[in-house]
Structure formats: C-alpha cells, structure tokens
Design an enzyme around this catalytic site. Structure first.
Site, mmCIF file in Angstrom:
data_model
loop_
_atom_site.group_PDB
_atom_site.id
_atom_site.type_symbol
_atom_site.label_atom_id
_atom_site.label_comp_id
_atom_site.label_asym_id
_atom_site.label_seq_id
_atom_site.Cartn_x
_atom_site.Cartn_y
_atom_site.Cartn_z
ATOM 1 C CG ASN A 86 -1.889 -1.127 1.265
ATOM 2 O OD1 ASN A 86 -2.362 -1.559 0.221
ATOM 3 N ND2 ASN A 86 -2.208 -1.632 2.450
ATOM 4 C CG HIS A 99 4.389 -2.234 5.528
ATOM 5 N ND1 HIS A 99 4.417 -0.857 5.578
ATOM 6 C CD2 HIS A 99 3.086 -2.574 5.693
ATOM 7 C CE1 HIS A 99 3.182 -0.388 5.762
ATOM 8 N NE2 HIS A 99 2.353 -1.416 5.837
ATOM 9 C CG HIS A 101 0.040 -5.783 4.014
ATOM 10 N ND1 HIS A 101 -0.396 -5.651 5.308
ATOM 11 C CD2 HIS A 101 0.261 -4.528 3.566
ATOM 12 C CE1 HIS A 101 -0.454 -4.359 5.621
ATOM 13 N NE2 HIS A 101 -0.060 -3.655 4.577
#
Lengths: 112, 112
Positions: A86, A99, A101
């Site tokens: 994101n 990051h 996911h």
C-alpha cells in the site's frame, strides 16, 4: 527515528518475528485481516514505494522471495495468498516504512 | 500455449498496452476495480508466484519499478495506490500467468 517498524527491526519494540536476515525482517501484523497476515519489511527505512530508489530495488525482490518462502511454511501456497504493498493515503498505507503484506488462510475478496 | 497474457505479450490478443520493454509489458485491466487499474506482467510465462524461480526473481524488481513509474505517470503517486499479486484460488488469481495489479484513483478499502 520515531518509526515503529525501525524499532521492531532494531529490537526496540516487540513483535512476533518469524523471519530475519541482514536486510529483511518479517513479523505478524498486529491487526490481522485474515488467518495469516504477515508483514515483510526492509531493515532500511524507506517511507513509501515512491521512495524506493533503483539502487534499493533489489530489496523488493528479496522481500517477495521471503513472502514466497513464508507462504510455503505457513501452508497457504497451494490454497492461495495475496501480496500487497500500500502506498500513501488512497492505498491505505498506515505505517510509513515500506512493507509488504502477505495475507491468506481464507478466500480473499478482490474488491479494491 | 493457450495463455491470454502470453497472447497479449506476443501481440496475438488485443490490449491497451501502456508500457513495454524486453522483459515486461503493462496494459489496462479489462475489468477495472478502480479509476486506474493496470496489469504488469513478465513476457515469460510463469504461472503463479509459487512458480517464480530465484533466477527469475529479478523480474519482480523490474515489474515493481514499472508500477512505480506508471503510478507517477498516472498521477496517483501522491494520492496513493496499491500493488497486488494474487496467488492461487484464495488469493483470487484468475489468469495463471504471473501479474502485478496497480490500482488507484480513489481511496481503496483494505478489508482482505
């Protein structure tokens, strides 16, 4: 540096760490969206996907290979999983440390 | 080979192609989930994320850098976007040729 993911990477904040090497660390998302929800981050602080320089882009490859390996270990590789990054507000980014996911363990909707 | 994404990559099936180089091609998703929804694929046929060999993992880096570049060109880099790889059934994978979704243009939910 007041970044929670930097603190986790440095051992200054708690997390259930499931993988680590010199460049990458992976741990449980504390607000899981599915039975399996892991976060895979570079130790290096990079705020967003926009800020990933070409010289650091190899980190994405390494993060993705960690996701692939974890999916197998978590036994969701055959049933299926989703890998997500994101970026910024519309993308739903909450923590401004790059990051990835890894989400699985049930059928995931794909509504955007 | 009866893969629709291979056919698009080979010019044997239509698509609105927005980027291409020797290894990567990007085009509009024909069922967009948001105002911007692009697909970024390797020309090489790799069925799923599970099938990405380490020797080919550099493709992920290249696909991600194309996503980053397209997000800027589409003017969604600051508002935000999401990068997604779906693997197998639980992940919601429809076409079994590795592809990365680039989605943006409105606030995206993150429900999984």
């Amino acid at each position: 540096m007041d970044c929670i993911f930097c603190k986790i990477a440095n051992g200054q904040a708690p997390a259930n760490i499931i993988y680590q090497d010199k460049k990458i660390i992976a741990f449980d998302d504390i607000y899981p969206k599915a039975p399996q929800h892991k976060l895979i981050i570079p130790r290096k602080h990079i705020a967003t996907m926009n800020d990933l320089a070409k010289d650091d882009a190899g980190l994405i490859e390494e993060m993705t290979l960690v996701a692939q390996k974890l999916a197998k270990e978590l036994n969701i590789d055959q049933t299926g999983y989703r890998i997500i990054i994101n970026c910024n507000q519309d993308g739903g980014q909450i923590v401004y440390h790059l990051h990835l996911h890894l989400i699985g363990g049930r059928p995931l909707m794909f509504t955007g």
